[in-house]
Design an enzyme around this catalytic site. Sequence first.
Site, mmCIF file in Angstrom:
data_model
loop_
_atom_site.group_PDB
_atom_site.id
_atom_site.type_symbol
_atom_site.label_atom_id
_atom_site.label_comp_id
_atom_site.label_asym_id
_atom_site.label_seq_id
_atom_site.Cartn_x
_atom_site.Cartn_y
_atom_site.Cartn_z
ATOM 1 N N GLY A 1 0.788 -1.237 0.000
ATOM 2 C CA GLY A 1 0.000 0.000 0.000
ATOM 3 C C GLY A 1 0.812 1.276 0.000
ATOM 4 N N ARG B 1 -6.178 -8.406 -8.524
ATOM 5 C CA ARG B 1 -7.321 -9.190 -9.023
ATOM 6 C C ARG B 1 -7.802 -8.601 -10.319
ATOM 7 N NH1 ARG B 1 -9.037 -13.201 -5.943
ATOM 8 N NH2 ARG B 1 -7.742 -13.109 -4.094
ATOM 9 N N ASN C 1 -5.251 2.102 -13.444
ATOM 10 C CA ASN C 1 -4.346 1.161 -12.787
ATOM 11 C C ASN C 1 -2.908 1.622 -13.003
ATOM 12 O OD1 ASN C 1 -3.470 -1.352 -11.561
ATOM 13 N ND2 ASN C 1 -2.947 -2.068 -13.620
ATOM 14 N N LYS D 1 -17.056 -13.671 -7.847
ATOM 15 C CA LYS D 1 -16.474 -12.325 -7.963
ATOM 16 C C LYS D 1 -17.582 -11.275 -8.102
ATOM 17 C CE LYS D 1 -12.685 -11.833 -10.249
ATOM 18 N NZ LYS D 1 -11.475 -11.430 -10.983
ATOM 19 N N ASN E 1 1.605 2.987 -2.634
ATOM 20 C CA ASN E 1 0.918 3.913 -3.550
ATOM 21 C C ASN E 1 -0.332 4.488 -2.887
ATOM 22 O OD1 ASN E 1 2.092 4.106 -6.457
ATOM 23 N ND2 ASN E 1 2.380 1.978 -5.829
ATOM 24 N N HIS F 1 0.997 0.156 -13.312
ATOM 25 C CA HIS F 1 1.650 -1.128 -13.617
ATOM 26 C C HIS F 1 3.155 -0.890 -13.757
ATOM 27 C CE1 HIS F 1 1.950 -5.209 -15.113
ATOM 28 N NE2 HIS F 1 2.768 -4.746 -16.034
HETATM 29 C C1 GAR Z 1 3.179 -1.499 -7.443
HETATM 30 O O1 GAR Z 1 4.538 -1.527 -7.781
HETATM 31 C C2 GAR Z 1 2.303 -1.658 -8.670
HETATM 32 O O2 GAR Z 1 2.886 -1.126 -9.815
HETATM 33 C C3 GAR Z 1 2.176 -3.150 -8.771
HETATM 34 O O3 GAR Z 1 2.030 -3.571 -7.432
HETATM 35 C C4 GAR Z 1 2.806 -2.724 -6.596
HETATM 36 C C5 GAR Z 1 2.025 -2.357 -5.374
HETATM 37 O O4 GAR Z 1 2.831 -1.674 -4.453
HETATM 38 N N1 GAR Z 1 1.052 -3.527 -9.556
HETATM 39 C C6 GAR Z 1 1.039 -4.552 -10.409
HETATM 40 O O5 GAR Z 1 1.986 -5.315 -10.551
HETATM 41 C C7 GAR Z 1 -0.254 -4.717 -11.196
HETATM 42 N N2 GAR Z 1 -0.112 -5.685 -12.224
HETATM 43 P P1 GAR Z 1 2.205 -0.928 -3.205
HETATM 44 O O6 GAR Z 1 1.245 -1.914 -2.527
HETATM 45 O O7 GAR Z 1 3.364 -0.614 -2.334
HETATM 46 O O8 GAR Z 1 1.491 0.293 -3.702
#
Ligand code: GAR
Length: 186
Positions: free
Chosen positions: A12, A91, A107, A65, A14, A109
């Site tokens: 979390g 998900r 999103n 879902k 982000n 990525h």
């Molecule tokens: C982030 O790096 C995001 O880009 C990635 O999960 C991480 C979550 O970090 N998302 C993916 O890979 C989606 N396919 P966080 O929980 O510290 O924000």
Amino acid sequence: MHRLAVFASGSGTNFEAIAQACADGRLDAGVVLMVCDNPDAAVVGRAARFGIPSFVFSPKSYASKADYEREIIAKMDALGVELVCLAGYMRIVSDVLLEAYGGRIINIHPSLLPAFRGAHAVEQAVAYGVKVYGITIHYVDAVLDGGKIIAQRAFEYDGNDPEEVHRIGQKIEHQLYIETIAKLIQ
Ligand code: GAR
């Protein structure tokens, strides 16, 4: 003030960057709901520390879902959510959520899409030996990591340590997500 929901499954960071930018007034927005599919995830504690209401659920305790997504939609409708930010929500979103909030779900990525879709993008990119990495923010549609690209930021790295790529990439993610949300809510 614009009303955001942030979905996360893990650490979390982000989520916290977005919540802090709202709290500081760097974003003219508030996170009105944090949604998490893992009761053990660290993001649950982060939301509590910010005093942000959360909906934390175990997918296994729902028949489908569609069932838990309908519950999420009801909560977001009640709170007047304008923009849904997926931030490490691991998900796939179904048609139920897309029909209700399509065009308003974004999103982040950790690759330069369309390269390295899916759950282990950084590890795949390191194994491939790429020299330019990056972050993508895109609209969410029915194609995994396939929706229209909103923003990308690249960085160079010439090594083979996925952890280091994650560390560099996450700093960029936090900035890019806030800048992109600011543009979208304007
Ligand atoms: C982030 O790096 C995001 O880009 C990635 O999960 C991480 C979550 O970090 N998302 C993916 O890979 C989606 N396919 P966080 O929980 O510290 O924000």
